[in-house]
Enzyme design. Structure first.
Site, short mmCIF file in Angstrom:
data_model
loop_
_atom_site.label_atom_id
_atom_site.label_comp_id
_atom_site.label_asym_id
_atom_site.label_seq_id
_atom_site.Cartn_x
_atom_site.Cartn_y
_atom_site.Cartn_z
N SER A 69 0.73 29.50 12.54
CA SER A 69 0.18 29.53 14.01
C SER A 69 -0.02 27.77 13.98
O SER A 69 -0.16 26.81 13.27
CB SER A 69 -1.64 29.78 13.83
OG SER A 69 -2.50 28.86 14.60
N1 LIG Z 1 -8.02 26.11 21.11
C1 LIG Z 1 -7.97 27.36 19.87
C2 LIG Z 1 -6.78 28.36 19.35
C3 LIG Z 1 -7.27 28.87 18.81
C4 LIG Z 1 -6.27 30.11 18.86
O1 LIG Z 1 -6.37 30.85 19.40
N2 LIG Z 1 -6.38 30.81 16.89
C5 LIG Z 1 -5.58 32.30 16.95
C6 LIG Z 1 -4.72 32.11 16.23
S1 LIG Z 1 -3.10 30.72 16.23
C7 LIG Z 1 -6.49 32.81 16.50
O2 LIG Z 1 -7.53 32.10 15.72
N3 LIG Z 1 -7.03 34.27 17.46
C8 LIG Z 1 -7.49 34.96 16.74
C9 LIG Z 1 -8.86 35.41 17.69
O3 LIG Z 1 -8.80 34.68 18.86
O4 LIG Z 1 -9.57 35.91 17.47
C10 LIG Z 1 -7.97 25.57 18.04
O5 LIG Z 1 -6.59 24.58 19.34
O6 LIG Z 1 -7.72 25.52 17.66
#
Ligand SMILES: N[C@@H](CCC(=O)N[C@@H](CS)C(=O)NCC(=O)O)C(=O)O
Length: 207
Positions: free
Chosen positions: A9
């Protein structure tokens, strides 16, 4: 500090590099999104938004990678160089961080994620938006050695996690000479860059 993450990630990689830069130790807690571990009640109790990266520092839970980066620097950094106190410099660092979140990384996801996770066809219009975002970054980098000023800041760490994702996905960075110069500089000077490289190898498996 507990750190819920996945190595591939991009936002998790940015936090790992920032922790390395300030010498903060992360207790790594792998969260398998594919297996839905982020939707389990015990993780929702920590982060109701169920996203990674999520940091828990002595009971204090925080998510959003750029907020975590700033927290780590303010709490554990030996000085303010990664998030300068000078109002104008800090304003530019913030602008770069918001540009990364809302434009550069956003457009990467808009183009690639429907293809990777929903088997959608490539959308050439979305590709053009990625090119436009990279051209903006190229312009920002005309004026300074790093993205916000002449030394490394959290903005560079956030942006290099994103730009390296573009790179591993096959996007041609060499068309943007200032970005290419800065990218090489970051690879050589961002503390913990090897953590980003290790994570990128995991991310690459999706392509
Ligand atoms: N803007 C957030 C993005 C975080 C994000 O979308 N992470 C994804 C993985 S890269 C996630 O956790 N997805 C699972 C979900 O949204 O349920 C950051 O920079 O931390």
């Amino acid at each position: 500090m507990d750190f819920y993450y996945l190595p591939g990630s991009s936002p998790c990689r940015a936090v790992q590099m920032t922790a390395a830069a300030v010498g903060a130790n992360l207790n790594l807690k792998l969260l398998n999104l594919m297996a839905g571990e982020h939707l389990k009640p015990e993780f929702i109790a920590i982060n109701p938004q169920h996203t990674i990266p999520t940091l828990v520092d002595n009971g204090f839970a925080l998510w959003e990678s750029r907020a975590i980066q700033i927290y780590l620097v303010e709490k554990y950094g030996k000085d303010d160089s990664l998030f300068p106190k000078d109002a104008k410099t800090r304003a530019v660092v913030n602008q770069r961080l918001y540009f990364d979140m809302g434009t550069l990384y956003q457009r990467f996801g808009d183009y690639y994620y429907p293809q990777l996770f929903a088997k959608a066809p490539a959308d050439p219009e979305k590709f053009k938006k990625m090119e436009e975002a990279m051209a903006f970054l190229n312009t920002f980098l005309e004026k300074s050695k790093y993205s916000a000023c002449d030394h490394l800041t959290v903005a560079d760490i956030s942006l290099v996690a994103t730009v390296s994702s573009y790179d591993i996905a096959g996007f041609d960075i060499s068309k943007y000479p200032n970005v290419a110069r800065w990218y090489d500089l970051c690879k050589a000077t961002v503390p913990g860059y090897q953590l980003n490289e290790a994570g990128l190898q995991e991310f690459k498996k999706f392509f």
